[in-house]
Design a protein around this motif. Structure first.
Motif, PDB file in Angstrom:
ATOM      1  N   MET A  89      46.237  47.060  50.508  1.00 16.75           N
ATOM      2  CA  MET A  89      45.894  47.464  49.137  1.00 16.75           C
ATOM      3  C   MET A  89      46.601  46.575  48.128  1.00 16.75           C
ATOM      4  N   LYS A  90      47.902  46.349  48.374  1.00 13.36           N
ATOM      5  CA  LYS A  90      48.698  45.502  47.486  1.00 13.36           C
ATOM      6  C   LYS A  90      48.198  44.066  47.523  1.00 13.36           C
ATOM      7  N   LYS A  91      47.740  43.643  48.745  1.00  8.04           N
ATOM      8  CA  LYS A  91      47.220  42.283  48.884  1.00  8.04           C
ATOM      9  C   LYS A  91      45.946  42.114  48.075  1.00  8.04           C
ATOM     10  N   ASP A  92      45.064  43.147  48.113  1.00  4.57           N
ATOM     11  CA  ASP A  92      43.818  43.100  47.342  1.00  4.57           C
ATOM     12  C   ASP A  92      44.118  43.021  45.855  1.00  4.57           C
ATOM     13  N   GLN A  93      45.118  43.790  45.425  1.00  8.01           N
ATOM     14  CA  GLN A  93      45.502  43.783  44.011  1.00  8.01           C
ATOM     15  C   GLN A  93      46.009  42.400  43.606  1.00  8.01           C
ATOM     16  N   THR A  94      46.801  41.809  44.499  1.00  6.37           N
ATOM     17  CA  THR A  94      47.327  40.459  44.225  1.00  6.37           C
ATOM     18  C   THR A  94      46.192  39.448  44.127  1.00  6.37           C
ATOM     19  N   ASN A  95      45.202  39.560  45.000  1.00  8.68           N
ATOM     20  CA  ASN A  95      44.048  38.655  44.979  1.00  8.68           C
ATOM     21  C   ASN A  95      43.261  38.788  43.683  1.00  8.68           C
ATOM     22  N   GLU A  96      43.098  40.053  43.228  1.00  5.70           N
ATOM     23  CA  GLU A  96      42.373  40.285  41.978  1.00  5.70           C
ATOM     24  C   GLU A  96      43.131  39.687  40.798  1.00  5.70           C
ATOM     25  N   GLU A  97      44.446  39.867  40.799  1.00  3.26           N
ATOM     26  CA  GLU A  97      45.265  39.314  39.720  1.00  3.26           C
ATOM     27  C   GLU A  97      45.197  37.786  39.714  1.00  3.26           C
ATOM     28  N   ASN A  98      45.225  37.202  40.905  1.00  3.36           N
ATOM     29  CA  ASN A  98      45.123  35.734  41.011  1.00  3.36           C
ATOM     30  C   ASN A  98      43.767  35.240  40.507  1.00  3.36           C
ATOM     31  N   LYS A  99      42.706  35.999  40.833  1.00  2.00           N
ATOM     32  CA  LYS A  99      41.365  35.610  40.397  1.00  2.00           C
ATOM     33  C   LYS A  99      41.249  35.703  38.882  1.00  2.00           C
ATOM     34  N   ILE A 100      41.825  36.794  38.310  1.00  2.00           N
ATOM     35  CA  ILE A 100      41.796  36.964  36.849  1.00  2.00           C
ATOM     36  C   ILE A 100      42.549  35.820  36.185  1.00  2.00           C
ATOM     37  N   GLN A 101      43.720  35.485  36.742  1.00  2.00           N
ATOM     38  CA  GLN A 101      44.527  34.409  36.170  1.00  2.00           C
ATOM     39  C   GLN A 101      43.803  33.061  36.253  1.00  2.00           C
ATOM     40  N   LYS A 102      43.169  32.840  37.383  1.00  2.00           N
ATOM     41  CA  LYS A 102      42.428  31.584  37.569  1.00  2.00           C
ATOM     42  C   LYS A 102      41.288  31.474  36.560  1.00  2.00           C
TER      43      LYS A 102
END
Length: 765
Positions: A1-14
């Protein structure tokens, strides 16, 4: 779950980095919000764009609305908020908006934004021929007349935000932002060139001439100069259509165009029997107007009206002469008719008297002295009938021929009034001619009755006839109409005979000829004809004309083997099919013309006897055999009605060869436009009933061993004809142009004007 959240944050930042937005350091320009004072109109059409502009990116405010693009504008605008309120979560309400904004950033598609960017680069070079461009509806840009401000309304419940993020990306750049070419939603015409009524008139006028509703746009270029772009389609040859675009750059140019269009519209609607204007495309893709091959432009309209007025005035003078001539002729015929009726009644009376007098000797003597010396009256009246036309013609020639006085200019009102007068006179002439023809027929019949009665009287001494026999005898040669050449001619266009109409008649034609071909053609002939519809057709034609070399045949054979290998149809040797195409497997049901069938398509490789051991010589012999079967088949099938077939090519066709044409000219020209360069030779051959031709009906493409194949022409509209067996007579030549795109799948690609040279042939009888 935390990994998915991190991926979403990375995508938003990108994605934030891609558009150049730092939420911790938002540019001051994003905070600048000006009042729009936009008033939603009571009635509007969301998807009807009247105005396209190059709008400066910095002048467009962005509003976000928690709605869908399909919601009513009133709702979308009332719920809208400035973009900054979605960027900065400074209040509880704005925190929710900020979450929505981050979700939009997360779902942002960089590829779609880059496509928009490429599209705008092209649009900055030139305005598309049709003005509109793919997905222009995504640009939800409005204009507030009260404040003169542009704004983009972004529905947050949509799935495609590409235009929004493209605009935001451009706004965040520190360099010069430039302009974008976009439609302005719900913008009314500025009426700088035309009034609202005139815009509506243009649509109605053009529909009359083109049978297609045009799209009229106000387009502002990069200098904010107004141009009117009128885009539509028109028929250029038969049912073949082409796009056109009329561009009006000045008010004077627009005024001239409107006046020309209005004048032609009035003439064609007020005087439809005398004026029919045709359209064509010029070398720039614009619309031109013609009357019987004569081009009509605004600069010539005054002279055109004057010449038409003089022409109809001359026709009126001739009509006046004709009315006098025909009235005199009618009166003379009436007089002659009265004389003939009197003589006929006298003949009838004479016979009645004789039948009464013959009963006694004194009665016979009385009859002899009363009728015995009257002869030759009928002959005298016949001579009057023969000479009556010559006398009246001489009298008419003596009438004074007054010269028509000409004015410098004539108005449309004067021209229409003159044509209305002429129309009444023409109607009068037609009625007079019908009366003359009726009296001519009556007099001809009366004269024949008198001749028969005279013969009867000569035989009256036989005492065997009665008054009833007299009526029957005198009427025996009565005719119901005058022979051709004896009727007066009316100077009007004859009704055009019914001709083959593809849209209306193709189903009936296809059914009839498919039935005929199934009946007269054998399997070998049908197989051979199928090959003419494949990619072997050109080689087949070259073999027939002796234009091939062994190397070319070998090369084609190699290509066929590779094709068969790819389709898994190539066998080591020929294999005999014990089932012969018969199938009972319901899973193999196919559909044609909305009807189910169990037939197999013809196999090109099997017909050509292609297998791994096929040699060049054997392949050539197979092609020669197929050509023989084609010639045999062509002798068996005859057309059951007159049809026209169309052939398009990039060069002149060989009129001594077998050619493939199309019953549908639109299909043929469309295929040629895609295949050939700018100049195309287009042939129309008018075939007569009974001519030899093969139609590409369903039986050409499928066998029918299960007897389930639907009847008709549902796969192809082409026709195979042997031009060497018929003699063509050139009827006429013409030229038309069509507008097409360099890449039909890309509306922004370069438009090309293609010239079509038309040659029409009849068959010499």
């Amino acid at each position: 779950m935390k990994k998915d959240q991190t991926n979403e944050e990375n995508k938003i930042q990108k994605n934030l980095e891609y558009i150049g937005l730092d939420l911790n350091n938002i540019p001051k320009s994003m905070y600048e919000v000006e009042p729009l004072d936009f008033r939603v109109p009571r009635a509007y059409e969301e998807n009807k764009y009247r105005q396209y502009r190059y709008v400066s990116i910095k002048d467009i405010q962005i509003l976000l609305s928690p709605t869908n693009r399909l919601n009513e504008l009133q709702e979308k605008y009332s719920k809208a908020s400035p973009l900054i309120s979605y960027m900065v979560p400074d209040t509880e309400n704005n925190i929710l908006k900020h979450t929505v904004f981050l979700n939009m950033i997360k779902n942002m598609n960089i590829n779609e934004i880059e496509s928009i960017e490429e599209e705008q680069k092209e649009l900055n070079k030139k305005i598309p021929f049709k003005v509109k461009f793919p997905y222009n509806y995504l640009w939800q840009i409005y204009y507030s007349e009260n404040t003169g401000k542009y704004f983009m309304l972004v529905p947050t419940e949509d799935s495609d935000y590409s235009t929004f993020f493209y605009l935001l990306k451009k706004k965040l750049k520190k360099r010069v932002m430039g302009k974008i070419f976009v439609p302005i939603i719900n913008a009314e015409y500025s009426r700088s060139f035309f009034t609202k009524t005139e815009f509506e008139d243009i649509e109605n006028y053009l529909w009359l001439f083109t049978k297609d509703w045009p799209l009229v746009y106000e387009v502002y270029d990069k200098n904010d100069d107004l141009n009117i772009h009128i885009v539509g389609e028109t028929e250029v040859y038969g049912k073949i259509k082409s796009s056109y675009k009329i561009k009006l750059s000045t008010k004077e140019e627009a005024s001239k165009f409107y006046k020309l269009l209005k004048a032609l519209f009035i003439l064609q609607t007020e005087l439809p029997h005398y004026f029919k204007f045709d359209t064509n495309i010029n070398q720039y893709g614009s619309l031109e107007f013609y009357k019987k091959g004569e081009k009509i432009e605004y600069i010539d309209i005054a002279d055109f009206i004057k010449n038409e007025y003089i022409d109809v005035s001359k026709k009126q003078k001739q009509a006046d002469k004709d009315i006098i001539k025909y009235k005199d002729k009618l009166e003379n015929l009436k007089e002659l008719s009265s004389k003939l009726e009197i003589e006929y009644v006298e003949k009838e009376k004479q016979i009645s008297t004789y039948l009464e007098c013959k009963k006694t000797f004194f009665g016979k003597v009385k009859y002899f002295f009363k009728y015995g010396n009257k002869k030759g009256k009928g002959k005298h009246i016949k001579e009057e009938i023969k000479n009556e036309d010559d006398k009246k013609e001489k009298n008419v020639e003596k009438k004074k021929n007054n010269k028509i006085e000409e004015k410098a200019h004539y108005t449309l009102e004067e021209l229409i009034e003159e044509y209305k007068k002429y129309e009444l006179k023409e109607t009068n002439i037609k009625n007079l001619i019908m009366d003359i023809n009726a009296l001519k027929l009556k007099n001809k019949n009366l004269n024949k009755k008198i001749e028969n009665a005279t013969l009867y009287i000569k035989e009256i001494d036989s005492h065997k006839r009665s008054i009833f026999e007299f009526w029957r005898y005198s009427n025996k040669d009565e005719i119901s109409s005058l022979p051709e050449g004896e009727e007066e001619e009316v100077n009007i266009e004859k009704t055009i005979e019914k001709t083959f109409n593809y849209e209306e008649d193709i189903e009936e034609f296809g059914n009839a000829i498919d039935k005929q071909q199934r009946k007269v053609l054998n399997q070998d002939e049908l197989d051979s004809l199928y090959i003419t519809s494949t990619n072997v057709q050109k080689l087949l034609k070259d073999v027939r004309n002796g234009k091939t070399t062994p190397k070319e045949i070998e090369s084609n054979l190699k290509e066929l083997k590779e094709e068969a290998e790819n389709e898994k149809s190539l066998l080591e040797t020929e294999e005999f099919d014990i089932f012969g195409g018969i199938s009972t497997d319901s899973r193999k049901l196919k559909e044609l013309a909305n009807k189910k069938h169990r037939e197999l398509p013809r196999d090109k490789f099997e017909i050509l006897e292609i297998n791994k051991s096929t040699k060049q010589l054997g392949y050539k012999l197979t092609l020669e055999r197929i050509n023989e079967k084609i010639e045999t088949a062509l002798e068996k099938v005859k057309l059951e009605e007159d049809v026209s077939v169309y052939i398009a090519s990039d060069k002149k066709i060989n009129i001594n060869d077998i050619e493939i044409g199309n019953l549908n000219p639109e299909y043929e020209i469309k295929e040629a436009i895609e295949k050939y360069n700018n100049k195309i030779e287009f042939y129309k051959i008018n075939l007569k009933k009974g001519a030899n031709a093969i139609a590409y009906t369903n039986i050409i493409f499928y066998d029918n061993k299960n007897k389930t194949l639907p009847i008709g022409m549902n796969i192809s509209t082409k026709l195979l004809i042997d031009l060497s067996k018929i003699e063509l007579v050139e009827k006429e030549k013409s030229t038309f142009k069509v507008v097409c795109l360099e890449n039909e799948e890309n509306e922004l690609s370069k438009n090309i004007i293609k010239t079509i040279n038309v040659t029409e042939f009849n068959i010499k009888e």
